[in-house]
Motif scaffolding. Sequence first.
Motif, PDB file in Angstrom:
ATOM      1  N   PRO A 100     -14.236  10.390  -7.175  1.00  0.00           N
ATOM      2  CA  PRO A 100     -14.764   9.519  -8.247  1.00  0.00           C
ATOM      3  C   PRO A 100     -13.693   8.943  -9.171  1.00  0.00           C
ATOM      4  O   PRO A 100     -13.980   8.032  -9.937  1.00  0.00           O
ATOM      5  N   PHE A 101     -12.467   9.455  -9.085  1.00  0.00           N
ATOM      6  CA  PHE A 101     -11.418   8.991 -10.001  1.00  0.00           C
ATOM      7  C   PHE A 101     -10.593   7.841  -9.425  1.00  0.00           C
ATOM      8  O   PHE A 101      -9.729   7.305 -10.122  1.00  0.00           O
ATOM      9  N   LEU A 102     -10.832   7.463  -8.168  1.00  0.00           N
ATOM     10  CA  LEU A 102     -10.038   6.400  -7.566  1.00  0.00           C
ATOM     11  C   LEU A 102     -10.238   5.087  -8.323  1.00  0.00           C
ATOM     12  O   LEU A 102     -11.365   4.615  -8.481  1.00  0.00           O
ATOM     13  N   GLN A 103      -9.127   4.499  -8.774  1.00  0.00           N
ATOM     14  CA  GLN A 103      -9.199   3.262  -9.548  1.00  0.00           C
ATOM     15  C   GLN A 103      -8.348   2.150  -8.954  1.00  0.00           C
ATOM     16  O   GLN A 103      -8.679   0.980  -9.103  1.00  0.00           O
ATOM     17  N   ILE A 104      -7.272   2.492  -8.263  1.00  0.00           N
ATOM     18  CA  ILE A 104      -6.325   1.474  -7.804  1.00  0.00           C
ATOM     19  C   ILE A 104      -6.165   1.562  -6.292  1.00  0.00           C
ATOM     20  O   ILE A 104      -5.843   2.622  -5.753  1.00  0.00           O
ATOM     21  N   LEU A 105      -6.363   0.433  -5.636  1.00  0.00           N
ATOM     22  CA  LEU A 105      -6.165   0.338  -4.193  1.00  0.00           C
ATOM     23  C   LEU A 105      -5.230  -0.840  -3.939  1.00  0.00           C
ATOM     24  O   LEU A 105      -5.529  -1.979  -4.303  1.00  0.00           O
ATOM     25  N   ASN A 106      -4.106  -0.555  -3.281  1.00  0.00           N
ATOM     26  CA  ASN A 106      -3.113  -1.589  -2.994  1.00  0.00           C
ATOM     27  C   ASN A 106      -3.102  -1.850  -1.496  1.00  0.00           C
ATOM     28  O   ASN A 106      -2.731  -0.988  -0.701  1.00  0.00           O
ATOM     29  N   MET A 107      -3.503  -3.063  -1.119  1.00  0.00           N
ATOM     30  CA  MET A 107      -3.455  -3.479   0.286  1.00  0.00           C
ATOM     31  C   MET A 107      -2.664  -4.790   0.408  1.00  0.00           C
ATOM     32  O   MET A 107      -3.008  -5.678   1.181  1.00  0.00           O
ATOM     33  N   SER A 108      -1.571  -4.884  -0.346  1.00  0.00           N
ATOM     34  CA  SER A 108      -0.737  -6.086  -0.301  1.00  0.00           C
ATOM     35  C   SER A 108      -0.175  -6.291   1.111  1.00  0.00           C
ATOM     36  O   SER A 108       0.193  -5.329   1.791  1.00  0.00           O
ATOM     37  N   SER A 109      -0.090  -7.548   1.499  1.00  0.00           N
ATOM     38  CA  SER A 109       0.477  -7.943   2.791  1.00  0.00           C
ATOM     39  C   SER A 109      -0.235  -7.303   3.981  1.00  0.00           C
ATOM     40  O   SER A 109       0.357  -7.150   5.060  1.00  0.00           O
ATOM     41  N   VAL A 110      -1.465  -6.916   3.812  1.00  0.00           N
ATOM     42  CA  VAL A 110      -2.308  -6.491   4.934  1.00  0.00           C
ATOM     43  C   VAL A 110      -3.099  -7.717   5.393  1.00  0.00           C
ATOM     44  O   VAL A 110      -3.859  -8.288   4.609  1.00  0.00           O
ATOM     45  N   LEU A 111      -2.899  -8.121   6.628  1.00  0.00           N
ATOM     46  CA  LEU A 111      -3.482  -9.375   7.113  1.00  0.00           C
ATOM     47  C   LEU A 111      -4.930  -9.154   7.539  1.00  0.00           C
ATOM     48  O   LEU A 111      -5.273  -9.130   8.734  1.00  0.00           O
ATOM     49  N   LEU A 112      -5.799  -9.023   6.562  1.00  0.00           N
ATOM     50  CA  LEU A 112      -7.212  -8.787   6.853  1.00  0.00           C
ATOM     51  C   LEU A 112      -7.873 -10.037   7.423  1.00  0.00           C
ATOM     52  O   LEU A 112      -7.700 -11.144   6.893  1.00  0.00           O
ATOM     53  N   LYS A 113      -8.592  -9.823   8.483  1.00  0.00           N
ATOM     54  CA  LYS A 113      -9.332 -10.923   9.088  1.00  0.00           C
ATOM     55  C   LYS A 113     -10.833 -10.661   9.105  1.00  0.00           C
ATOM     56  O   LYS A 113     -11.630 -11.600   9.205  1.00  0.00           O
ATOM     57  N   LYS A 114     -11.179  -9.372   8.992  1.00  0.00           N
ATOM     58  CA  LYS A 114     -12.589  -9.027   9.069  1.00  0.00           C
ATOM     59  C   LYS A 114     -12.892  -7.877   8.123  1.00  0.00           C
ATOM     60  O   LYS A 114     -12.136  -6.910   8.037  1.00  0.00           O
ATOM     61  N   LEU A 115     -14.021  -7.989   7.438  1.00  0.00           N
ATOM     62  CA  LEU A 115     -14.496  -6.913   6.564  1.00  0.00           C
ATOM     63  C   LEU A 115     -15.943  -6.622   6.924  1.00  0.00           C
ATOM     64  O   LEU A 115     -16.822  -7.500   6.811  1.00  0.00           O
ATOM     65  N   GLU A 116     -16.186  -5.420   7.376  1.00  0.00           N
ATOM     66  CA  GLU A 116     -17.556  -5.031   7.735  1.00  0.00           C
ATOM     67  C   GLU A 116     -18.363  -4.801   6.458  1.00  0.00           C
ATOM     68  O   GLU A 116     -17.828  -4.348   5.442  1.00  0.00           O
ATOM     69  N   PRO A 117     -19.632  -5.125   6.501  1.00  0.00           N
ATOM     70  CA  PRO A 117     -20.483  -4.897   5.329  1.00  0.00           C
ATOM     71  C   PRO A 117     -20.465  -3.424   4.902  1.00  0.00           C
ATOM     72  O   PRO A 117     -20.528  -2.526   5.737  1.00  0.00           O
ATOM     73  N   GLY A 118     -20.325  -3.219   3.618  1.00  0.00           N
ATOM     74  CA  GLY A 118     -20.328  -1.857   3.075  1.00  0.00           C
ATOM     75  C   GLY A 118     -19.001  -1.148   3.173  1.00  0.00           C
ATOM     76  O   GLY A 118     -18.932   0.067   2.965  1.00  0.00           O
ATOM     77  N   CYS A 119     -17.908  -1.872   3.474  1.00  0.00           N
ATOM     78  CA  CYS A 119     -16.614  -1.210   3.670  1.00  0.00           C
ATOM     79  C   CYS A 119     -16.105  -0.581   2.363  1.00  0.00           C
ATOM     80  O   CYS A 119     -15.307   0.373   2.404  1.00  0.00           O
ATOM     81  N   PHE A 120     -16.518  -1.120   1.198  1.00  0.00           N
ATOM     82  CA  PHE A 120     -16.059  -0.555  -0.075  1.00  0.00           C
ATOM     83  C   PHE A 120     -17.093   0.377  -0.713  1.00  0.00           C
ATOM     84  O   PHE A 120     -16.889   0.885  -1.810  1.00  0.00           O
ATOM     85  N   GLU A 121     -18.187   0.585  -0.009  1.00  0.00           N
ATOM     86  CA  GLU A 121     -19.254   1.408  -0.589  1.00  0.00           C
ATOM     87  C   GLU A 121     -18.797   2.829  -0.936  1.00  0.00           C
ATOM     88  O   GLU A 121     -19.154   3.354  -2.003  1.00  0.00           O
ATOM     89  N   PRO A 122     -17.954   3.501  -0.117  1.00  0.00           N
ATOM     90  CA  PRO A 122     -17.524   4.865  -0.487  1.00  0.00           C
ATOM     91  C   PRO A 122     -16.639   4.909  -1.727  1.00  0.00           C
ATOM     92  O   PRO A 122     -16.505   5.972  -2.352  1.00  0.00           O
ATOM     93  N   ILE A 123     -16.031   3.799  -2.078  1.00  0.00           N
ATOM     94  CA  ILE A 123     -15.131   3.789  -3.259  1.00  0.00           C
ATOM     95  C   ILE A 123     -15.690   2.805  -4.292  1.00  0.00           C
ATOM     96  O   ILE A 123     -14.981   1.939  -4.813  1.00  0.00           O
TER      97      ILE A 123
END
Length: 834
Positions: A203-226
């Motif tokens: 529950p304390f996660l606040q910062i996520l760094n995904m710089s220079s990650v070449l995302l092409k697809k995001l499945e629905p609900g991918c951020f739901e756990p965080i």
Amino acid sequence: MHAPRSLLLLPAIIMCHFMTGQHNCVAIHKKTSCQVQGGRADCSHLRLKAVPPNLPRNITGLDVSHNDLKALPPGSLAPYPLLLHLNVSYNSIAKLDQGVCRTLPLLQTLNMAHNVVHLLNEEDVSLCTNLTRLIMASNKLLLRGEPFSALQSLRVLDVSMNKLESAKLGSRPQLPHLVSLDLAFNSFTTLKKGDFSFLRHSPFLQILNMSSVLLKKLEPGCFEPISGLRALIMDGSNMGTQVISKLCSELSATAIDSLFLRKTKLITLTKATFKGLKETNLTFLDLSRNDMEKIEGGAFSWLSRLHTLILTDNGIKLLTNDTFKGLNSLRSLQLTKALVKRHSTPIIEDFSFRPLIALESLILQRTAIHDITENTFTGLSSLRELDMSWSSCASLRNINNKTLVSLSGSPLLKLNLTGTAIARINPGSFFFLRNLTTLLLDFNFIKQTLTGEEFEGLNRVEELHMSNNHQTVNLSSRSFVNVPDLRLLNLGRSLKAEAVNIDPSPFRLLLKLTVLDLSNNNIANFRENMLEGLVNLKVLSLQHNNLARLWKTGNEGGPLLYLKHTPSLTTLLLDSNGLDEIPAEALRGLSNLREISLMNNLLNSLKDSIFDNLSSLRVFDMQKNLLTAVRPRVFKAPLRNLSLLLMNKNPFDCTCESMLWFVTWLNDTHGTRVPGLRDQYLCNTPLAYFNRSVMDFDGLSCKDMTPFQALYILSSTAVIMLTVTALLVRFHGWRIQFYWNVLINRTLGFSDAKADEGREFEFDAYVIHAEKDADWVDRWMALLGNDLCRFCLEDRDSIPGMLKLNSIVDNMRKSRKILFVVTETLLRDPWCLR
């Protein structure tokens, strides 16, 4: 912007400290051995093959980064069981031995960035239960099992630059106290729904760094756990408009507060790009460095809670009244280099900023604007700062009372027009800005005489900057009559040389002024009353002028004591003025002075008392002068409480008379910092000490001179006394002999007759005169003589038959006084000469 500032600080620290190594953020100095200070040992950059075994056992921090370690055996760390922080980054370690954490049970920070670790098993870190930071950036990680499941206290995890094929670092919930996760520069292109399931109980996660990650697809609900995520950094991901729209939709169910989308190839902002963020509490959005050319109307209408918007380094061509529609809560808008002239000049249409009713700071640095109209800034009812520095706009070259009239409804406090090619300021140009406190006009081309009407309406201005003007400004006695509250006035490198040589002084009405900068103006002359009335002035900058003549003894009317009007002065800068003389009274009364700089002048022989009043001095700069001697009678007072002394690069005379006291002071002082003492304080004479440090001067040799000095004083005194005695005897010997005889006679009782002796006198006075003056004396004696006053004349009253000498003596005894008739003839008379 206030809410996300703390969030921005943490990723910045993480990226600098853990991705590149903590010592990569500072300058690296060559060293030959470990440096131990404050319980930490720095053994970086020593080409070590193993951990040094001879360090203090009680150290809590060890840095062996940038070495040649091939492994990290637990035994090499056994001597340091109290270690809390271990940095082994930038080595060639291939494996993390599970015994490391057994040997270091208290370890909290482990930095293994930039090594060649490949396999990371669960048992490798299973005993690191106290770890709060684990940095594994830039390795070749292959995760086996659940390597992070035992790290119950971990708050920061960095696995960036490892070519990870997935964001999934575990299959079961773990890392319950994780605050920051860095996945930047990895190889996965898809975010699956279960990738972050291992953080479901974090529950304390606040910062996520995904710089220079070449995302092409995001499945629905991918951020739901965080869903508690507050800051997401996607810089350099090159996702494009469609993927970013999808990303915003997936973030809709999170607590996202700050979103970084720098260098994502977001060339066009459509109305639907940020639609997914409508229900979020996003307050910070960074879209800089995207080469953005077009923003569709209403593109930001979904971000009603946004406080800070950064559009720096883009290529926006047009701003309309719909561009910022919906940004009712925006407080800071940064458009630095956002509107740049390429094929055409960008246009800001009228009322483009009207939707920004809460905007407090508008930054338009280095932009190209076609024109500023009477409605360009209309509607900015909360604007407090406008920065247009180094921007290109034809309207600003000749400012008049209509140029900035669109700001009349803004409570503007700070206006920055630095480097905007202003050539003239017309009367009443700032009349509408009655709340303004800071006006910056540096680096322009202003060429005019300031009459005071230019600043009409600026009654509250406290800071006025007009330095480094490419043309020359002239002043009048009323130049600053409309800015009576001015506290800082910077006119460095802007004025004509004679601009301040007027009466009355242009500064006389600035009673609240505390800082005045007149440097780099080639000023050679002004009146003694130039600073009159500036009783609150604390900082005076006059460096790089030509003021030497004003303090010369030969100056017409004597030295100009212009500092006597500034008793509150704390900083005085007089560098590079060609000064070769300082009058004894020049610095009198400056008891509050804490810093004085006389660098790069021609000062050599200084009067004994010039610095006596500077008892509060803390910084004393006399570099690059012609000082040969540092005598106590001159420098003892100012050096008494000094914190910083700069007297290097002078041609010192290293003799007992010139340097003994100074070298003794340097050896005894501990509270004063003297930079470059060994290599910049060099002797010029005598030849034996030429080009050597003054600290090499041997003061013991001066003690051998003591007997010779005493002998010199005694012999000199004897010679002087003999000379004086000879002169006295030659020219006043008769006086000395006379008074000596009187003293002896009175001591022996041969004094003049007194009335109580019962002695009777026949004559009142015995007259002595030259023989040739007899006729003249007889005539006057006949006139003066009577029964009450009888005179004895030798020719008349001598005793017959008695020797002439005896007769004279006898008549003198019978006379009460002796009267000399002194004439030139008497002085040549043989009797007088005898």
